[in-house]
Design a protein around this motif. Structure first.
Motif, PDB file in Angstrom:
ATOM      1  N   TRP A   6      27.473   5.026 -51.251  1.00 55.91           N
ATOM      2  CA  TRP A   6      26.678   4.032 -50.496  1.00 55.91           C
ATOM      3  C   TRP A   6      25.627   3.609 -51.424  1.00 55.91           C
ATOM      4  CZ3 TRP A   6      21.406   3.783 -50.140  1.00 55.91           C
ATOM      5  CH2 TRP A   6      20.776   4.999 -50.309  1.00 55.91           C
ATOM      6  N   ASP A   9      26.444   0.610 -54.401  1.00 52.13           N
ATOM      7  CA  ASP A   9      26.715  -0.827 -53.818  1.00 52.13           C
ATOM      8  C   ASP A   9      25.739  -1.365 -52.863  1.00 52.13           C
ATOM      9  OD1 ASP A   9      28.885  -2.622 -53.764  1.00 52.13           O
ATOM     10  OD2 ASP A   9      29.040  -2.067 -51.618  1.00 52.13           O
ATOM     11  N   LYS A  11      22.595  -2.321 -53.681  1.00 53.63           N
ATOM     12  CA  LYS A  11      22.236  -3.645 -54.412  1.00 53.63           C
ATOM     13  C   LYS A  11      20.825  -3.961 -54.218  1.00 53.63           C
ATOM     14  CE  LYS A  11      26.099  -3.952 -56.338  1.00 53.63           C
ATOM     15  NZ  LYS A  11      26.647  -3.120 -57.265  1.00 53.63           N
ATOM     16  N   ASN A 278      20.194  -1.113 -58.852  1.00 51.56           N
ATOM     17  CA  ASN A 278      19.644  -1.620 -57.734  1.00 51.56           C
ATOM     18  C   ASN A 278      18.370  -2.065 -58.033  1.00 51.56           C
ATOM     19  OD1 ASN A 278      22.076  -0.678 -56.306  1.00 51.56           O
ATOM     20  ND2 ASN A 278      21.006   0.834 -55.387  1.00 51.56           N
ATOM     21  N   TYR A 314      27.962  -7.607 -53.581  1.00 51.73           N
ATOM     22  CA  TYR A 314      28.300  -6.303 -52.932  1.00 51.73           C
ATOM     23  C   TYR A 314      29.785  -6.162 -53.263  1.00 51.73           C
ATOM     24  CZ  TYR A 314      24.510  -7.358 -50.068  1.00 51.73           C
ATOM     25  OH  TYR A 314      23.220  -7.674 -49.573  1.00 51.73           O
ATOM     26  N   GLY A 315      30.162  -4.778 -53.680  1.00 57.98           N
ATOM     27  CA  GLY A 315      31.552  -4.602 -53.936  1.00 57.98           C
ATOM     28  C   GLY A 315      31.888  -5.004 -55.381  1.00 57.98           C
ATOM     29  N   THR A 316      30.710  -4.959 -56.189  1.00 53.70           N
ATOM     30  CA  THR A 316      30.880  -5.350 -57.899  1.00 53.70           C
ATOM     31  C   THR A 316      30.134  -4.228 -58.478  1.00 53.70           C
ATOM     32  OG1 THR A 316      28.546  -6.371 -57.609  1.00 53.70           O
ATOM     33  CG2 THR A 316      30.547  -7.820 -57.206  1.00 53.70           C
ATOM     34  N   VAL A 317      30.396  -4.184 -59.700  1.00 53.82           N
ATOM     35  CA  VAL A 317      30.081  -3.383 -60.808  1.00 53.82           C
ATOM     36  C   VAL A 317      29.421  -3.987 -62.000  1.00 53.82           C
ATOM     37  CG1 VAL A 317      31.774  -1.231 -60.114  1.00 53.82           C
ATOM     38  CG2 VAL A 317      32.100  -3.117 -61.974  1.00 53.82           C
ATOM     39  N   THR A 330      28.340 -10.035 -62.739  1.00 52.75           N
ATOM     40  CA  THR A 330      28.967  -8.686 -62.133  1.00 52.75           C
ATOM     41  C   THR A 330      30.722  -9.002 -62.240  1.00 52.75           C
ATOM     42  OG1 THR A 330      29.024  -9.843 -60.148  1.00 52.75           O
ATOM     43  CG2 THR A 330      26.978  -8.485 -60.644  1.00 52.75           C
ATOM     44  N   ALA A 333      35.168  -4.889 -57.890  1.00 51.04           N
ATOM     45  CA  ALA A 333      35.700  -3.614 -58.125  1.00 51.04           C
ATOM     46  C   ALA A 333      36.888  -3.311 -58.708  1.00 51.04           C
ATOM     47  CB  ALA A 333      35.358  -2.931 -56.485  1.00 51.04           C
TER      48      ALA A 333
END
Length: 420
Positions: A6, A9, A11, A278, A314-317, A330, A333
Motif C-alpha cells: 500500500w 502506491d 502517493k 510519496n 495511482y498504480g504508477t511507478v 510516471t 504498472a
C-alpha cells in the motif's frame, strides 16, 4: 520484512502537527529549546489548549477527498505532551490541558472509516521528561542542551533506563490500542542506535504488528527514507517519502504567510511521484482543532489536480530518467503507458528522447484529445526523437498538463552515448 504494497502506491499523505504549541503560534517544541520563548512561556500554552472544535471526521473527509491514502498525526512531539490517555505519564492533553480527553482514538477511527491508512508520529526524544537529559551524544559543532543532554561527568545510567521504560511503554500503548499501519519516528539524532536500543524497540513494535511500516528515523530498522522540505535531485534507494510544509512551518503559526501556491505543490507532487516517492504534505491545525482555510484551499487545489489525472498518479511507478523529457513523468504498472507532465504550455511540440518503442497513441489526460506524433532522426541502435504535437489551449490544465503516451510493448529506453 518487505515493504507493504500500500505504501509505494499511496502517493499522497497528510502530516498533521497538532499540539499545545498551536496556542501561541509557536514552533513545535523547538521554540523553547532554541530560546524563541522561555520554557515557562511555552508550558503556559497547556492552559489554553482546548481542542474545542476538534472534528477528526472532518479531517478524514478532507484527506479522502483530496486523494490522500494515509495521514500521520503527532501523538507526542519533542515537548513530551502526549495526545492520548497514556498510562506512562510525563505530560498529556487529557490531564494537563482543558481539552481533557484523548485525541488519537477519534483520528484513528475516522481514517479507518474512510479506508485510509493510519500513521502515528512519535518522537524518541522528550525535552520535558526529567530522566531524558541523563546521557550524552552531541553532534560535532552542536552545544549540549540542558533539555536533552547530561552535563559532562553527570550521566545517570539508572535515569536513562527509566526513560527507555517510559518510551517503550508509550510505544507499546500506541501499538496495542491503535494498531497503526505506519509509525513515523523523529528525534533520533540525539542518541546513537545503541543508546536508543533500537533492536529492542523494533522487536517490540513488530511483535504487535509485523506489517507496521517504519520510517528511516528508526535507523537501521527503517523501511523507507524520509527527505524533508526539499525534493531530492536523485531518488533515495528503495521506498521513500518527501515530507513538506504548505508554508514554512509544521505547526500553526499565523504569522507565517509564505504559503506555497497550488501550482508549486503540483510541481512538488509530480516531481516526487515521478521519482517513485510519496508526498507527505504538512498541515498545522489551530489549537481548537480547525485547519486554517489557506491550508485547506491548497490541499483541495492539489486534490482537484490529482482527481483530473488519477491514471498518472495511482498504480504508477517512477517514470523516465532525467534527459528523456523536460519534466516529471510516471509509468503505468504494466510499463506500457508513459505519463508526461508539462508545467508550461508547449509552444510547438513535446520531445521524447531515447524511446525505442513505437508509439501507438498520445492523448491529453483529462480531455482525451488525441495528439499527432512523429519520429525524426535515429541511426542503427540509436533511436530518433519522438515529437508530439502541442495540445490546443482548450486541452491545457491550469497547473500541469499530462500527456498519456501508449507504447507498443513495455518501455524500452536507449541510455547510450550515441554512435561514434
Amino acid at each position: 520484512m518487505p515493504m507493504q504494497p500500500w505504501f509505494p502506491d499511496a502517493k499522497l499523505g497528510v502530516f498533521i502537527h497538532y499540539g499545545v504549541y498551536a496556542v501561541g503560534g509557536a514552533a513545535e517544541s523547538w521554540s523553547f529549546y532554541t530560546g524563541e520563548m522561555t520554557h515557562e512561556q511555552y508550558m503556559k500554552q497547556l492552559e489554553g489548549f482546548t481542542a474545542s472544535k476538534y472534528d477528526p471526521d472532518a479531517w478524514a473527509e478532507l484527506f479522502a477527498r483530496i486523494g490522500a491514502r494515509y495521514a500521520v498525526l503527532t501523538t507526542k512531539h519533542h515537548d513530551g505532551v502526549a495526545l492520548w490517555d497514556t498510562g506512562h505519564r510525563s505530560l498529556d492533553v487529557v490531564r494537563d490541558t482543558p481539552a481533557g480527553r484523548d485525541l488519537v482514538t477519534g483520528f484513528v477511527d475516522a481514517l479507518r472509516e474512510r479506508g485510509l491508512k493510519v500513521g502515528l508520529y512519535y518522537s524518541h526524544s522528550d525535552w520535558n521528561h526529567p530522566d531524558y537529559p541523563s546521557v550524552r551524544h552531541v553532534r560535532p559543532g552542536e552545544p549540549p542542551s540542558p533539555y536533552s543532554h547530561a552535563e559532562p561527568g553527570k550521566e545517570d545510567p539508572a535515569a536513562w533506563e527509566r526513560y527507555l521504560a517510559y518510551r517503550d511503554g508509550q510505544v507499546r500503548e500506541l501499538m496495542d490500542r491503535f494498531h497503526p499501519d505506519l509509525l513515523w519516528f523523529d528525534g533520533e539524532w540525539e542518541r546513537t542506535e545503541e543508546q536508543w536500543r533500537m533492536d529492542e524497540l523494533a522487536e517490540l513494535i513488530l511483535a504487535g504488528n509485523p506489517d507496521a511500516v517504519l520510517n528511516a528515523r528508526m535507523l537501521s530498522h527503517g523501511d523507507y527514507a524520509t527527505p524533508e522540505q526539499g525534493t531530492p535531485l536523485q531518488a533515495p534507494e528503495g521506498p521513500w517519502e518527501l515530507c513538506l510544509t504548505i508554508n514554512d512551518s509544521w505547526s500553526h503559526r499565523p504569522q507565517d504567510r509564505d504559503f506555497k501556491s497550488v501550482r508549486q505543490l503540483v510541481r512538488y507532487f509530480t516531481e516526487t511521484i515521478g521519482m517513485g516517492g510519496n508526498l507527505l504534505l504538512g498541515a498545522g491545525p489551530r489549537e481548537d482543532g480547525t485547519i486554517p482555510e489557506e491550508q485547506i484551499e491548497r490541499l483541495e487545489g492539489l486534490g482537484a489536480w490529482i482527481g483530473r489525472h488519477t491514471d498518472a498518479v495511482y498504480g504508477t511507478v517512477a517514470g523516465l530518467p532525467a534527459g528523456h523529457h523536460y519534466g516529471p513523468s510516471t509509468l503505468s504498472a504494466d510499463r506500457r503507458t508513459l505519463y508526461l507532465v508539462c508545467f508550461d504550455a508547449p509552444r510547438d511540440s513535446v520531445s521524447l528522447r531515447g524511446l525505442r518503442n513505437e508509439v501507438k497513441r498520445v492523448t491529453v489526460l483529462g480531455t482525451g484529445t488525441e495528439l499527432a506524433h512523429h519520429v525524426t532522426g535515429g541511426l542503427d541502435t540509436v533511436p530518433g526523437v519522438t515529437w508530439i504535437d502541442a495540445p490546443a489551449a482548450a486541452d491545457l490544465d491550469e497547473y500541469a498538463t499530462v500527456l498519456a503516451v501508449e507504447l507498443e510493448g513495455e518501455l524500452d529506453l536507449y541510455r547510450g552515448t550515441g554512435r561514434d
